[in-house]
Design an enzyme around this catalytic site. Sequence first.
Site, PDB file in Angstrom:
ATOM      1  N   ASP A 143      -2.530   5.589   7.600  1.00 46.60           N
ATOM      2  CA  ASP A 143      -1.411   4.719   7.212  1.00 46.60           C
ATOM      3  C   ASP A 143      -0.868   3.890   8.371  1.00 46.60           C
ATOM      4  O   ASP A 143      -0.154   2.907   8.156  1.00 46.60           O
ATOM      5  CB  ASP A 143      -0.268   5.563   6.624  1.00 46.60           C
ATOM      6  N   ARG A 191       1.361   4.663   1.109  1.00 44.51           N
ATOM      7  CA  ARG A 191       2.466   4.836   0.166  1.00 44.51           C
ATOM      8  C   ARG A 191       3.630   3.882   0.410  1.00 44.51           C
ATOM      9  O   ARG A 191       4.048   3.151  -0.480  1.00 44.51           O
ATOM     10  CB  ARG A 191       2.948   6.274   0.290  1.00 44.51           C
TER      11      ARG A 191
HETATM   12  O1  F6P Z   1      -1.210  10.091   4.421  1.00 41.67           O
HETATM   13  C1  F6P Z   1      -2.413   9.472   4.224  1.00 41.67           C
HETATM   14  C2  F6P Z   1      -2.673   9.185   2.784  1.00 41.67           C
HETATM   15  O2  F6P Z   1      -4.046   8.937   2.660  1.00 41.67           O
HETATM   16  C3  F6P Z   1      -1.830   8.075   2.186  1.00 41.67           C
HETATM   17  O3  F6P Z   1      -2.271   6.790   2.460  1.00 41.67           O
HETATM   18  C4  F6P Z   1      -1.918   8.385   0.729  1.00 41.67           C
HETATM   19  O4  F6P Z   1      -0.847   7.852   0.002  1.00 41.67           O
HETATM   20  C5  F6P Z   1      -1.872   9.875   0.745  1.00 41.67           C
HETATM   21  O5  F6P Z   1      -2.416  10.303   1.964  1.00 41.67           O
HETATM   22  C6  F6P Z   1      -2.642  10.479  -0.379  1.00 41.67           C
HETATM   23  O6  F6P Z   1      -2.497  11.841  -0.312  1.00 41.67           O
HETATM   24  P1  F6P Z   1      -3.348  12.846  -1.207  1.00 41.67           P
HETATM   25  O7  F6P Z   1      -4.760  12.731  -0.786  1.00 41.67           O
HETATM   26  O8  F6P Z   1      -2.750  14.177  -0.885  1.00 41.67           O
HETATM   27  O9  F6P Z   1      -3.148  12.415  -2.615  1.00 41.67           O
END
Ligand code: F6P
Length: 416
Positions: A143, A191
């Site tokens: 991110d 996000r």
């Molecule tokens: O924190 C990194 C990230 O890849 C974000 O870009 C994304 O919103 C989130 O993790 C997704 O998380 P998960 O794989 O737990 O759904």
Amino acid sequence: MKGNIVVGQSGGPTAVINSSVAGVYVAAKQLGVDKVYGMVHGIEGFLKDKLTDLDDYLSDDMGVELLKRTPSAFLGSCRFKMPKIEGHEDVYEKVFEIMEKHDIQYLFYAGGNDSMDTVKMLSDYAAAHGKSQKFMGVPKTIDNDLPITDHCPGYGSSAKYIATSLKEIIRDNASFGAEKPTICIVEIMGRNAGWLTAAAALAKGPDCEGVDAIYLPERTFDMDGFMKKVKTLSETRTSVVIAVSEGVKLADGRYVCELEADSVPVDAFGHKQMGGTATTLAHKIAAEYGLKTRAVELSTLQRAGTHIASLTDINEAFQVGHDAVVAADQGKTGEMIILKRDCDSPYECGTSSYDIHQIANVERAVPDEYIGADGCSITAEYIKYARPLIIGELTPVFVNGLPRHILCREVIEYEK
Ligand code: F6P
């Protein structure tokens, strides 16, 4: 260095977070550390005394080289929030009990904003209770939203994957030249911060016309404005490709991806599960304009694409792991390694360390100067910032036609 060390990985994985573990391991061995332990599934597994001895995997050069070429979290990850200290002292005492059991004097934690909170809480607890163990943060997040550091290891490789994929998608979408264009919406992770979606702008070049619009979460998503833009593009172009962040929100605070969902689950940090933004928008365009649409959700592919990782990113991920160990050996604790850019061209970047209290739980948004005045384009300033981060490649070790990875037995066999 006195005693043993432990390293853990936490939060969303990246294409290069394993390179940071390699950096920790190599530096620790250079400093004469006997045991370099890995936490199996981060602090969550550590609290259950789930450890692995990294000598079993990395003691020869091939192990380290394969680790640098292996995506995701070799040690397993977690999304575990340390409870507030008051009333939960037992959780903290457990961490120190396990550290003492294995003579672990130093703990290194690779992660993003939420994971740095773990480093902060543990170092605060140690300071308040006269404990000598040291805790250092190793930055990681696709991110790119950690503050203070110029950029975050993991970002360059995801940006490279995104820009590469968009070049390929743009070629595909442009192949038919039909009377009405296909509208292709590509959803990109991030996000609350649009750093990753901004990387779509890197696709443009002498051999690629680039994407037609880029929507970041830093700007309120105006659905009417978006639909008008799509209409204009569909009337003037033979192919339309639009990049949109998974985190775009309407003025009323709802994520676009919530519009078609009955309910959206949340994680331990209260973050809503993302995904579905591109599909929601594609459905709306098809329904209102009768155009052919495609929704592409890059999803986990964009953080697991080690086969096209940036060598700059791999090297910097290694460096921050390495330098965290050196800093801890010099007596630092409660800090995170940061990257400090000295020059864009030729690109030069060093490291330093910084107080974790200024970093944990703080999200750095894309600054205004990187976002075009129309709210759906990216400026040349951003390109200057991001281009050096995607430079270079590291060839995978191919076996039977596929990249070879290294796996941790304790992670595969982990039982909850
Ligand atoms: O924190 C990194 C990230 O890849 C974000 O870009 C994304 O919103 C989130 O993790 C997704 O998380 P998960 O794989 O737990 O759904």
